[in-house]
Write a protein that holds these residues in place. Structure first.
Motif, PDB file in Angstrom:
ATOM      1  N   PHE B 134       0.831  -1.204   0.000  1.00 33.92           N
ATOM      2  CA  PHE B 134       0.000   0.000   0.000  1.00 33.92           C
ATOM      3  C   PHE B 134       0.866   1.255   0.000  1.00 33.92           C
ATOM      4  CE2 PHE B 134      -2.963   3.204   1.486  1.00 33.92           C
ATOM      5  CZ  PHE B 134      -4.050   2.912   0.696  1.00 33.92           C
ATOM      6  N   PHE B 137       1.723   2.070  -3.384  1.00 34.96           N
ATOM      7  CA  PHE B 137       0.641   2.838  -4.013  1.00 34.96           C
ATOM      8  C   PHE B 137       0.772   4.315  -3.669  1.00 34.96           C
ATOM      9  CE2 PHE B 137      -3.490   4.825  -3.122  1.00 34.96           C
ATOM     10  CZ  PHE B 137      -3.984   4.930  -4.405  1.00 34.96           C
ATOM     11  N   VAL B 138       1.036   4.604  -2.394  1.00 32.96           N
ATOM     12  CA  VAL B 138       1.124   6.002  -1.963  1.00 32.96           C
ATOM     13  C   VAL B 138       2.294   6.693  -2.662  1.00 32.96           C
ATOM     14  CG1 VAL B 138       1.520   7.524  -0.001  1.00 32.96           C
ATOM     15  CG2 VAL B 138       0.022   5.560   0.244  1.00 32.96           C
ATOM     16  N   THR B 175      -6.798   3.592  -9.655  1.00 33.30           N
ATOM     17  CA  THR B 175      -7.984   2.891  -9.166  1.00 33.30           C
ATOM     18  C   THR B 175      -7.791   1.382  -9.280  1.00 33.30           C
ATOM     19  OG1 THR B 175      -9.061   4.671 -10.350  1.00 33.30           O
ATOM     20  CG2 THR B 175     -10.462   3.141  -9.214  1.00 33.30           C
ATOM     21  N   LEU B 178      -5.611  -0.061  -6.608  1.00 27.70           N
ATOM     22  CA  LEU B 178      -6.309  -0.315  -5.347  1.00 27.70           C
ATOM     23  C   LEU B 178      -7.114  -1.606  -5.414  1.00 27.70           C
ATOM     24  CD1 LEU B 178      -7.451   3.217  -4.217  1.00 27.70           C
ATOM     25  CD2 LEU B 178      -5.792   1.727  -3.136  1.00 27.70           C
ATOM     26  N   VAL B 179      -7.682  -1.915  -6.589  1.00 34.42           N
ATOM     27  CA  VAL B 179      -8.419  -3.177  -6.728  1.00 34.42           C
ATOM     28  C   VAL B 179      -7.474  -4.353  -6.446  1.00 34.42           C
ATOM     29  CG1 VAL B 179      -9.662  -4.684  -8.305  1.00 34.42           C
ATOM     30  CG2 VAL B 179     -10.053  -2.239  -8.374  1.00 34.42           C
ATOM     31  N   VAL B 181      -4.582  -4.357  -4.824  1.00 38.59           N
ATOM     32  CA  VAL B 181      -4.141  -4.351  -3.430  1.00 38.59           C
ATOM     33  C   VAL B 181      -5.263  -4.876  -2.525  1.00 38.59           C
ATOM     34  CG1 VAL B 181      -3.501  -2.843  -1.518  1.00 38.59           C
ATOM     35  CG2 VAL B 181      -2.463  -2.507  -3.736  1.00 38.59           C
ATOM     36  N   GLY B 182      -6.499  -4.415  -2.784  1.00 40.64           N
ATOM     37  CA  GLY B 182      -7.638  -4.832  -1.965  1.00 40.64           C
ATOM     38  C   GLY B 182      -7.866  -6.331  -2.042  1.00 40.64           C
ATOM     39  N   LEU B 183      -7.820  -6.868  -3.258  1.00 38.89           N
ATOM     40  CA  LEU B 183      -8.006  -8.313  -3.439  1.00 38.89           C
ATOM     41  C   LEU B 183      -6.975  -9.093  -2.625  1.00 38.89           C
ATOM     42  CD1 LEU B 183      -8.641  -9.056  -7.219  1.00 38.89           C
ATOM     43  CD2 LEU B 183      -9.974  -9.870  -5.287  1.00 38.89           C
ATOM     44  N   TYR B 185      -5.211  -8.083  -0.088  1.00 41.88           N
ATOM     45  CA  TYR B 185      -5.422  -7.949   1.359  1.00 41.88           C
ATOM     46  C   TYR B 185      -6.585  -8.811   1.814  1.00 41.88           C
ATOM     47  CZ  TYR B 185      -6.261  -6.117   5.952  1.00 41.88           C
ATOM     48  OH  TYR B 185      -6.432  -6.031   7.300  1.00 41.88           O
ATOM     49  N   GLY B 186      -7.657  -8.841   1.016  1.00 43.34           N
ATOM     50  CA  GLY B 186      -8.825  -9.632   1.391  1.00 43.34           C
ATOM     51  C   GLY B 186      -8.482 -11.105   1.540  1.00 43.34           C
ATOM     52  N   VAL B 187      -7.553 -11.592   0.718  1.00 44.56           N
ATOM     53  CA  VAL B 187      -7.216 -13.015   0.757  1.00 44.56           C
ATOM     54  C   VAL B 187      -6.179 -13.311   1.847  1.00 44.56           C
ATOM     55  CG1 VAL B 187      -6.300 -14.942  -0.569  1.00 44.56           C
ATOM     56  CG2 VAL B 187      -7.762 -13.274  -1.672  1.00 44.56           C
ATOM     57  N   LEU B 191      -0.235  -6.529   4.031  1.00 39.60           N
ATOM     58  CA  LEU B 191       0.190  -5.712   2.904  1.00 39.60           C
ATOM     59  C   LEU B 191       1.709  -5.621   2.823  1.00 39.60           C
ATOM     60  CD1 LEU B 191      -2.445  -2.899   3.190  1.00 39.60           C
ATOM     61  CD2 LEU B 191      -2.178  -4.445   1.277  1.00 39.60           C
TER      62      LEU B 191
END
Lengths: 115, 513
Positions: B134, B137-138, B175, B178-179, B181-183, B185-187, B191
């Motif tokens: 993440f 990303f920043v 955008t 983030l998808v 990264v989110g996926l 993290y969800g699994v 991070l």
């Protein structure tokens, strides 16, 4: 189950609207599309910490279980960045329109506009 | 990690941040001082990066916990051979570009050039050092936001038009980032890149599909930055519309995409990752070969030298990524060498194109016949050398790089395709640059008279900055032995991610779940 379905469809609708608008020719719909996309992503990130109701994100003596605080922090960061970028892109689009007289993303006037 | 090294690692990120803020807040109206501060910061970064490269060449991976929050909970900066090498490349390029910008006075064509430049360096250095997805990303956002400002520096309708496209496409890319990264993290629930490597390797079969999906989404994002076909359309317009110095600095921007592909592809989605192991490779390879062709054929569509430089950046990204997409240590070492070369060569070509454009009056950089211009002799020589460099003819480093890549991919199943694409496009590139050079210099020399030029700023230093970049290509070839030894060791280190994981999470990390 209903909540999962609701959140998932909300993300889907926002994404679909965002993608459609981003593909439009003029800058204003594109800016709106970017905003929609960022809303969709914020919801998506939020849901990635799993949907939990009525649980505290940080330490609480009385709590039995917690919701994941990290996605909330990520969403906060993403909101700040998306907000700043939307403001920037609005100013940039406006400036481009004022200087070139065209508000099309590709910089060319429509045939119908010209006539 | 010794205190001195941790200080240097932190300084590589903190220094440009402080200098950028200082020149924005304190030195707004003092151009001379902010020039000194900017140049000083660039030179200091060269020193820091050189020290880090010397340290990293020993083979240890160092991890610096920001705020002393232990990984995987806090954010870490990680120094290994690859990140040290990228830091040095960035700092060297930035010094040459900053010298050029100051010498030619382009930094006074608009507001805030120096703060934006420093923030750009902050984003680049941060992206190369961070060990957190993440946070990557920043830092991508930091470098992009600064690049929007730099790209629009000096303004003008043409630049604004190209700027809108550049900004919009990168926002969509963010955008998607983030998808991915989110996926992930969800699994996996983490991070930190080292922790991700451990958890992805231990993921149950049911989750591997999602992990592979997020690997591919992330690759699309990085490929967008790296201008991999079919995501390359934004690059030629953007790079040829901006000022020469900024375009030269942007030669490193596409390499950030390549760096991120290499880092995530070997560390997180490496050999241990089950269904996600090197999942991007088979998709990237045909795209990279197509990029090579598109870039070098695009040279013929170019109307000016700056267009040519932009297309050659696309083409060289194709060569670089076709070697990366093989995902073997034998091909990665040459790819890293070629990355060093193509960054410097692309930047040199942009500076030479800008120098020529400034001297040709109304003809600018268009490939037309025009009378002689001042310094035509020196500049034709520089153009000749930069073209040799970017196309990959001996004796400069492009030749060495391409030869090493050809040798490195020999074992790959798609070797014939890569060989064919590199050899054919080299010929195409030679033809295109020969055509441009003969139009600009050879045939134009028959015309009478000379183009009168305004008093030019930085006649010597500006040309010197471009010449220094060209000379760097020569040095890369002369010191090919030590440099390739370093890049090969880097590749070996990349394909043994256990060292990275242990440096961040401590020993016994592999067994932890």
């Amino acid at each position: 189950m209903t909540m999962e379905l609701l959140v998932a469809s909300a993300i889907a609708v926002l994404t679909a609207a965002g993608v459609y608008l981003v593909l439009r020719g003029r800058t204003f719909p594109v800016v709106l599309g970017l905003a929609f996309l960022s809303y969709a992503i914020n919801l998506f990130l939020f849901a990635m910490g799993r949907l939990v109701i009525d649980r505290p994100p940080i330490y609480d003596k009385a709590a039995e279980a917690y919701t994941d605080p990290l996605p909330q922090a990520l969403v906060l960061t993403a909101i700040v960045i998306a907000f700043g970028m939307t403001a920037f892109v609005v100013v940039l689009a406006l400036r481009t329109f004022l200087e070139t007289g065209v508000d099309h993303v590709d910089g060319h006037e429509d045939a119908e506009d010209a006539s | 990690m010794t205190p001195a090294i941790s200080l240097l690692v932190a300084a590589a990120v903190v220094l440009p941040a402080v200098m950028g803020a200082a020149s924005l807040l304190l030195l707004r109206h003092r151009l001379d001082t902010s020039r000194l501060v900017s140049l000083g910061s660039c030179l200091t970064l060269v020193g820091i990066a050189a020290a880090l490269v010397i340290h990293a060449s020993g083979g240890t991976t160092e991890s610096y916990a920001l705020g002393n929050w232990r990984a995987p909970f806090g954010i870490v900066l990680v120094l290994d051979r690859l990140s040290a090498m990228m830091l040095l490349l960035t700092a060297a390029l930035a010094t040459a570009v900053m010298t050029y910008a100051v010498a030619t006075g382009m930094d006074r064509k608009g507001w805030h050039f120096h703060p934006l430049f420093q923030f750009q360096l902050l984003g680049l250095n941060g992206a190369f050092l961070t060990g957190d997805l993440f946070n990557l990303f920043v830092f991508f956002e930091v470098l992009l936001i600064a690049s929007y400002g730099l790209m629009l520096h000096g303004q003008g309708p043409q630049r604004l038009k190209a700027g809108v496209k550049y900004v919009v496409i990168n926002l969509v890319g963010s955008t998607l980032f983030l998808v991915g990264v989110g996926l992930l993290y969800g699994v996996t629930g983490t991070l930190n890149m080292a922790d991700l490597a451990v958890r992805v390797a231990a993921a149950p079969v049911g989750d591997q599909g999602l992990i592979a999906a997020s690997a591919l989404v992330l690759t699309v994002v990085f490929a967008l930055k790296a201008a991999l076909a079919p995501l390359h359309f934004w690059l030629p317009g953007t790079y040829s519309a901006t000022t020469g110095a900024v375009a030269a600095l942007f030669a490193i921007m596409t390499k950030v995409g390549a760096y991120a592909i290499i880092r995530t592809g070997t560390l997180i989605f490496g050999a241990e990752a089950g269904a996600a192991a090197f999942v991007a490779g088979p998709w990237m390879l045909p795209a990279a070969i197509a990029t090579t062709f598109i870039g070098f054929i695009g040279l013929f569509a170019a109307r000016g030298l700056r267009d040519m430089a932009a297309w050659s950046v696309v083409g060289s990204m194709g060569v670089l990524l076709s070697a990366v997409a093989v995902f073997t240590a034998e091909a990665m070492g040459p790819a890293l060498y070629y990355m060093l070369h193509s960054t410097l060569a692309g930047a040199a070509l942009f500076l030479v194109a800008d120098l020529i454009a400034k001297r040709r009056g109304v003809h600018v950089d268009a490939l037309t016949h025009a009378p002689r211009f001042c310094q035509a002799g020196v500049l034709s020589g520089l153009f000749f050398l930069a073209a040799i460099g970017i196309v990959g003819l001996p004796p400069l480093s492009g030749f060495v790089g391409k030869l090493l890549i050809l040798d490195g991919v020999r074992e790959a199943p798609a070797a014939a395709w890569i060989w064919g694409s590199i050899l054919i496009t080299t010929l195409i590139g030679v033809l295109a640059f020969a055509r441009a050079g003969s139009r600009l210099f050879w045939k134009s020399s028959e015309l009478e008279g000379e183009i009168p030029t305004r008093v030019l700023r930085g006649r010597v230093v500006g040309v010197g900055a471009a010449a220094a970049l060209v000379a760097a290509l020569g040095l890369l070839a002369v010191f090919g032995g030590p440099v390739t030894a370093y890049t090969e060791a880097t590749a070996t280190q990349l394909f043994a991610p256990q060292g990275y994981v242990e440096a961040v999470l401590g020993k016994n990390a592999g067994g932890r779940r």
